[in-house]
Each structure stands twice: as structure tokens, then as C-alpha cells.
Design a protein around this motif. Structure first.
Motif, short mmCIF file in Angstrom:
data_model
loop_
_atom_site.label_atom_id
_atom_site.label_comp_id
_atom_site.label_asym_id
_atom_site.label_seq_id
_atom_site.Cartn_x
_atom_site.Cartn_y
_atom_site.Cartn_z
N ASP A 162 5.65 -7.35 1.78
CA ASP A 162 4.38 -7.82 2.32
C ASP A 162 3.65 -8.67 1.29
OD1 ASP A 162 2.25 -7.16 4.65
OD2 ASP A 162 1.23 -7.28 2.72
N LYS A 163 3.12 -9.80 1.73
CA LYS A 163 2.52 -10.78 0.82
C LYS A 163 1.28 -10.26 0.11
CE LYS A 163 4.28 -14.82 3.28
NZ LYS A 163 3.93 -16.07 4.01
N LEU A 165 0.31 -6.44 0.18
CA LEU A 165 0.50 -5.08 -0.32
C LEU A 165 1.41 -5.02 -1.54
CD1 LEU A 165 0.83 -2.94 2.94
CD2 LEU A 165 -1.21 -3.47 1.59
N ASN A 166 2.44 -5.86 -1.55
CA ASN A 166 3.37 -5.84 -2.69
C ASN A 166 2.66 -6.17 -4.01
OD1 ASN A 166 5.72 -5.78 -4.24
ND2 ASN A 166 6.40 -7.80 -3.58
N PRO A 167 1.94 -7.30 -4.11
CA PRO A 167 1.25 -7.57 -5.38
C PRO A 167 0.13 -6.58 -5.68
CG PRO A 167 0.74 -9.28 -3.75
CD PRO A 167 1.87 -8.46 -3.20
N ILE A 168 -0.58 -6.11 -4.65
CA ILE A 168 -1.67 -5.15 -4.90
C ILE A 168 -1.12 -3.84 -5.45
CG2 ILE A 168 -3.42 -3.73 -3.78
CD1 ILE A 168 -3.99 -6.10 -1.92
N ALA A 169 0.04 -3.39 -4.93
CA ALA A 169 0.65 -2.16 -5.44
C ALA A 169 1.04 -2.32 -6.91
CB ALA A 169 1.87 -1.80 -4.61
N LYS A 170 1.64 -3.45 -7.24
CA LYS A 170 2.02 -3.68 -8.64
C LYS A 170 0.79 -3.83 -9.52
CE LYS A 170 6.61 -5.61 -7.88
NZ LYS A 170 6.81 -5.01 -6.56
N GLY A 171 -0.23 -4.50 -8.99
CA GLY A 171 -1.48 -4.61 -9.74
C GLY A 171 -2.14 -3.27 -9.94
N GLY A 172 -2.03 -2.38 -8.93
CA GLY A 172 -2.58 -1.03 -9.05
C GLY A 172 -1.91 -0.25 -10.17
N ILE A 173 -0.60 -0.43 -10.31
CA ILE A 173 0.11 0.22 -11.41
C ILE A 173 -0.41 -0.33 -12.74
CG2 ILE A 173 2.35 0.52 -12.53
CD1 ILE A 173 3.64 0.46 -9.75
N GLY A 174 -0.64 -1.65 -12.78
CA GLY A 174 -1.22 -2.25 -13.98
C GLY A 174 -2.57 -1.66 -14.32
N ASP A 175 -3.41 -1.49 -13.29
CA ASP A 175 -4.74 -0.90 -13.51
C ASP A 175 -4.63 0.52 -14.08
OD1 ASP A 175 -5.90 -3.18 -12.49
OD2 ASP A 175 -6.22 -2.34 -10.48
N ALA A 176 -3.67 1.29 -13.56
CA ALA A 176 -3.49 2.67 -14.03
C ALA A 176 -3.05 2.68 -15.49
CB ALA A 176 -2.47 3.39 -13.15
N PHE A 177 -2.15 1.78 -15.86
CA PHE A 177 -1.69 1.73 -17.25
C PHE A 177 -2.82 1.30 -18.20
CE2 PHE A 177 2.88 1.52 -15.78
CZ PHE A 177 3.29 2.67 -16.46
N VAL A 178 -3.71 0.44 -17.72
CA VAL A 178 -4.87 0.07 -18.54
C VAL A 178 -5.69 1.31 -18.86
CG1 VAL A 178 -7.11 -1.10 -18.50
CG2 VAL A 178 -5.05 -2.35 -17.83
N GLN A 179 -5.95 2.14 -17.83
CA GLN A 179 -6.74 3.34 -18.02
C GLN A 179 -6.04 4.37 -18.92
OE1 GLN A 179 -9.88 3.59 -17.05
NE2 GLN A 179 -9.70 1.52 -16.17
#
Length: 254
Positions: A162-163, A165-179
């Protein structure tokens, strides 16, 4: 082909006679070889016809079994899963709207009103598209509840082309790693996020986040590349103003 091979042509010389005989002999050998090959194939087929019929029957049964499974098991299971997910999605959407967010995110995970939550969908309908989607919602819910390890786990289990959901999911993982103060992993996933799909929303968003993390890691050159891409390709985006400010700071440090 030589003219003496035409229908009705009679060879005039001994050489022509020899050539015609040789050609007819070669042709006969070819046809004999083909006949022998066909005969051997027929003999093999006769000897092994029971196995051939058995193999065809097995393949037919497998195809029929797959079709029956999809029609009578997989499709009804997916329909049930999507119906069960309705209430959990409503809790999640209400939480995004900002009304009692924490409790609603938790209800989207655990369920309520006698209905399944996202975790129930994952556990009871594993392997279905609904369970896959439930991993996305569960991951984003855990991200908002500041449970970053579980957010990463569920978002990593989510798979989609999905154009958005796919990037948002990966970005969400990035946000979690920042925290979690794992900036190198955060940068990796922000890069995956803006590479997953190019659009006017997620691409500049994750380019900017990647630039900020790159700056924190001391990689100003990489950060400048991300920022300049926002400037050149997404000049009307919400991230443009921040990008211009950071470009000035990064250029001054280089």
C-alpha cells in the motif's frame, strides 16, 4: 534448393543422380529417427500410464483442494476476521481523533463491547490479510502508548505494498527506534520509509526525520542530501520551512 529437386525434374548427370540419392537417403534417415523416437515415447507412455494417470489425478486433487479451501475456509475466515475488526478499528480511529486517546488505543488492542481487539484478530486469524492489517494497527497503537518494543515487533510483522501504509509502518518503526535512542536503526527505517513510495505526504515527512537523525549522528553530508531533496522536489510541503532552516545550519557546519 537446387533446380533439379523440383517435381518432375530428371537428373541429367551422374553427379546430380548421386546428390538426389544422398538427399533422399538423409531424409529417410531423419524420418526413421523421428519414427523411432515417437515409438519409444509411446512405449514409455504405455509402460508408465498408471503412474502418469496417478500423477495427473494427484495434481487435479491438489488444485481442487486449494480451490475448496479458499472458497469454504479462507474466504469465510477472512470475512469473519474483517467483521470482528470493525469495532477495534473504530476505537483506533477515535483515538487518533484525540478523544481519550490512551484508553481507546488500549481498547483497540484488547477489544471491548464483547468484540475482538487487534491482538485477538492476530491470534485467532493468523495468516489472513485481516491479521496482517491488525499488526499495523497494533503497532501504531503501541507506538502511541509508548510501548516501543511491541510497536516495532508488530509493525515489522506487517507487510503491504500500500502506497501509504507501507511507508508509514516503516516510519513508525523509525519513530520507535528514536525513542529507544537507537539513532542508527531509526535512520535505516526512515530511509526505508521515504524509499517505499514517493508521494507528497510521506516522502518529505520521512526525508526530514531522516535528516534530523543524520545530523544527530554527525553525518551532515547525508542530512544535506535529504534536505536538498525536500527543497527541490517538495517545495510546497509542510516540511519545506524546517528543511530550509536546517540547510542553512548544515551548510555552515560543513
Amino acid at each position: 534448393m537446387a533446380t533439379y529437386n523440383k517435381r518432375g525434374y530428371k537428373p541429367k548427370t551422374q553427379k546430380e543422380k548421386v546428390e538426389i540419392v544422398e538427399e533422399e537417403s538423409t531424409t529417410a534417415e531423419v524420418f526413421n529417427s523421428l519414427d523411432e523416437g515417437a515409438s519409444k515415447a509411446e512405449e514409455w507412455a504405455v509402460r508408465n500410464q498408471k503412474y502418469i494417470i496417478g500423477a495427473v489425478a494427484i495434481i487435479a486433487l491438489i488444485v481442487l483442494a486449494v480451490m475448496a479451501y479458499n472458497k469454504f475456509v479462507a474466504e469465510p475466515k477472512e470475512k469473519d476476521a474483517m467483521n470482528e475488526m470493525y469495532t477495534a478499528k473504530k476505537y483506533f480511529n477515535d483515538a487518533v481523533s484525540g478523544v481519550s486517546s490512551d484508553s481507546l488505543y488500549q481498547m483497540s488492542l484488547d477489544g471491548g463491547e464483547g468484540k475482538y481487539g487487534m491482538l485477538d484478530i492476530i491470534n485467532n486469524y493468523g495468516g489472513t490479510p485481516a491479521a496482517n492489517l491488525a499488526n499495523y494497527y497494533a503497532g501504531m497503537a503501541y507506538l502511541n502508548l509508548k510501548n516501543y518494543e511491541k510497536a516495532i515487533s508488530h509493525l515489522d510483522d506487517f507487510s503491504s505494498d500500500d502506497k501509504m501504509l507501507n511507508p508509514i509502518a516503516k516510519g513508525g518503526i523509525g519513530d520507535a527506534f528514536v525513542q529507544l535512542n537507537q539513532s542508527d536503526k531509526a535512520l535505516e527505517y526512515y530511509e526505508k520509509a521515504f524509499q517505499a513510495n514517493v508521494n507528497d505526504y510521506t516522502t518529505p515527512l520521512y526525508l526530514l526525520k531522516a535528516a534530523k537523525v543524520a545530523i544527530s549522528l554527525g553525518d551532515n553530508s547525508k542530512a544535506l542530501g535529504f534536505l536538498e531533496r525536500i527543497q527541490s522536489e517538495f517545495s510546497t510541503s509542510n516540511e519545506m520551512k524546517d528543511a530550509e532552516i536546517l540547510i542553512g545550519k548544515v551548510e555552515a557546519s560543513l
